[in-house]
Design a protein around this motif. Structure first.
Motif, PDB file in Angstrom:
ATOM      1  N   UNK A   1      57.032 -74.547  56.590  1.00 16.42           N
ATOM      2  CA  UNK A   1      57.594 -74.366  55.258  1.00 16.42           C
ATOM      3  C   UNK A   1      58.356 -73.044  55.190  1.00 16.42           C
ATOM      4  N   UNK A   2      59.263 -72.956  54.235  1.00 15.74           N
ATOM      5  CA  UNK A   2      60.057 -71.748  54.037  1.00 15.74           C
ATOM      6  C   UNK A   2      59.520 -71.017  52.815  1.00 15.74           C
ATOM      7  N   UNK A   3      59.044 -69.786  53.026  1.00 13.90           N
ATOM      8  CA  UNK A   3      58.484 -68.987  51.937  1.00 13.90           C
ATOM      9  C   UNK A   3      59.604 -68.428  51.062  1.00 13.90           C
ATOM     10  N   UNK A   4      59.280 -68.008  49.837  1.00 15.97           N
ATOM     11  CA  UNK A   4      60.275 -67.287  49.020  1.00 15.97           C
ATOM     12  C   UNK A   4      60.796 -66.074  49.778  1.00 15.97           C
ATOM     13  N   UNK A   5      62.098 -65.847  49.676  1.00 14.04           N
ATOM     14  CA  UNK A   5      62.759 -64.833  50.499  1.00 14.04           C
ATOM     15  C   UNK A   5      62.442 -63.414  50.044  1.00 14.04           C
ATOM     16  N   UNK A   6      62.485 -62.497  51.002  1.00 23.43           N
ATOM     17  CA  UNK A   6      62.460 -61.067  50.704  1.00 23.43           C
ATOM     18  C   UNK A   6      63.899 -60.607  50.492  1.00 23.43           C
ATOM     19  N   UNK A   7      64.206 -60.002  49.370  1.00 23.81           N
ATOM     20  CA  UNK A   7      65.577 -59.551  49.126  1.00 23.81           C
ATOM     21  C   UNK A   7      65.891 -58.272  49.893  1.00 23.81           C
TER      22      UNK A   7
ATOM     23  N   UNK B   1      52.746 -66.300  48.271  1.00 24.07           N
ATOM     24  CA  UNK B   1      52.928 -67.689  48.700  1.00 24.07           C
ATOM     25  C   UNK B   1      52.262 -67.920  50.063  1.00 24.07           C
ATOM     26  N   UNK B   2      52.530 -67.028  51.005  1.00 25.91           N
ATOM     27  CA  UNK B   2      51.954 -67.173  52.345  1.00 25.91           C
ATOM     28  C   UNK B   2      50.433 -67.142  52.274  1.00 25.91           C
ATOM     29  N   UNK B   3      49.892 -66.226  51.474  1.00 26.84           N
ATOM     30  CA  UNK B   3      48.435 -66.111  51.352  1.00 26.84           C
ATOM     31  C   UNK B   3      47.836 -67.385  50.771  1.00 26.84           C
ATOM     32  N   UNK B   4      48.397 -67.850  49.675  1.00 27.74           N
ATOM     33  CA  UNK B   4      47.825 -69.014  48.997  1.00 27.74           C
ATOM     34  C   UNK B   4      47.930 -70.284  49.822  1.00 27.74           C
ATOM     35  N   UNK B   5      49.023 -70.431  50.550  1.00 27.70           N
ATOM     36  CA  UNK B   5      49.261 -71.667  51.296  1.00 27.70           C
ATOM     37  C   UNK B   5      48.647 -71.663  52.688  1.00 27.70           C
ATOM     38  N   UNK B   6      48.460 -70.469  53.278  1.00 30.39           N
ATOM     39  CA  UNK B   6      48.072 -70.422  54.689  1.00 30.39           C
ATOM     40  C   UNK B   6      46.823 -69.598  55.004  1.00 30.39           C
ATOM     41  N   UNK B   7      46.522 -68.601  54.193  1.00 30.98           N
ATOM     42  CA  UNK B   7      45.494 -67.638  54.612  1.00 30.98           C
ATOM     43  C   UNK B   7      44.247 -67.625  53.743  1.00 30.98           C
TER      44      UNK B   7
ATOM     45  N   UNK C   1      58.141 -69.824  57.580  1.00 33.88           N
ATOM     46  CA  UNK C   1      59.372 -69.076  57.804  1.00 33.88           C
ATOM     47  C   UNK C   1      59.619 -68.140  56.629  1.00 33.88           C
ATOM     48  N   UNK C   2      59.985 -66.900  56.940  1.00 38.55           N
ATOM     49  CA  UNK C   2      60.201 -65.901  55.895  1.00 38.55           C
ATOM     50  C   UNK C   2      61.646 -65.418  55.935  1.00 38.55           C
ATOM     51  N   UNK C   3      62.499 -65.908  55.023  1.00 41.88           N
ATOM     52  CA  UNK C   3      63.873 -65.388  54.951  1.00 41.88           C
ATOM     53  C   UNK C   3      63.833 -63.909  54.596  1.00 41.88           C
ATOM     54  N   UNK C   4      64.637 -63.132  55.298  1.00 45.90           N
ATOM     55  CA  UNK C   4      64.527 -61.684  55.205  1.00 45.90           C
ATOM     56  C   UNK C   4      65.865 -61.044  54.862  1.00 45.90           C
ATOM     57  N   UNK C   5      65.817 -60.008  54.018  1.00 47.42           N
ATOM     58  CA  UNK C   5      66.975 -59.183  53.687  1.00 47.42           C
ATOM     59  C   UNK C   5      68.105 -59.988  53.038  1.00 47.42           C
TER      60      UNK C   5
END
Length: 209
Positions: free
Chosen positions: A167-173, A200-206, A141-145
């Motif tokens: 998992x919840x990734x670090x948010x995009x501000x 985070x997404x790359x390291x954990x998932x891709x 999950x990617x929190x956005x804005x």
């Protein structure tokens, strides 16, 4: 890696997330990327076509306009791709059987969302359906804005509920730079926060390809 960028709730930044992720993988990780634009608005494909004409450099990646109904026909070609990532921008709905084939085939779902009640309820419904049709899919999950001046009272409760499914990734501000993105670059004003979230997404998932 087959990556679906999706949420049935509109306006959460699916297409923007798709472009940012593709740019990050192509420029920062030097990975091969293809985008399948299956959103009925064709916003990514249209932008990519215009920018391909504007800039002299070769495109970072190819964007293919595709109807959801066409996916099973092209699946064998997608499966034959060696390495790299296929990123699929999905329509904001769950009302057609043809979507099931895409979600069943996904390896990772990146689900952008915001911390508001309606979006949370829609996101929860979406991930329950996605997990039902593909129990093995990994969801991030990617929190956005997110606005730095806002106290998101639902954040802790939302993160706890979403953690049941991924998992919840670090948010995009919420930054002006995200309103000026293109399919050819990453601007310096968002590079750091982009690396925080998509790293985070790359390291954990891709990174396992």
């Amino acid at each position: 890696m087959k990556i679906v960028v999706a949420n049935q709730k509109g306006g959460v930044g699916k297409s923007t997330t798709c472009i940012l992720l593709a740019n990050y993988l192509a420029l920062e990780k030097k990975d091969n990327v293809i985008i399948l634009d299956m959103d009925f608005q064709d916003s990514i494909y249209s932008r990519w076509e215009k920018e391909k004409e504007l800039y002299a450099n070769d495109p970072l990646y190819e964007v293919i306009k595709m109807e959801v109904e066409e996916y099973p026909k092209y699946k064998v070609h997608i499966d034959s791709l060696q390495g790299g990532h296929v990123i699929m921008d999905m329509p904001g709905r769950l009302d057609t059987n043809e979507l099931i084939a895409v979600y069943q085939d996904a390896e990772v779902i990146v689900c952008p969302f915001s911390y508001e009640k309606m979006t949370f309820e829609s996101t929860m419904f979406f991930v329950q359906v996605a997990k039902h049709v593909n129990p093995q899919v990994r969801i991030v999950f990617l929190p956005n804005r997110l606005k730095s001046s806002v106290n998101y009272e639902l954040k802790a409760a939302v993160d706890e509920q979403l953690a049941q499914f991924g998992t919840v990734a670090p948010a995009l501000p919420d930054r002006v730079g995200f309103q000026r993105i293109d399919t050819v670059s990453i601007s310096s004003d968002i590079r750091g926060v982009l690396d925080n979230s998509f790293g985070y997404i790359y390291n954990e998932y891709l990174e396992t390809i």
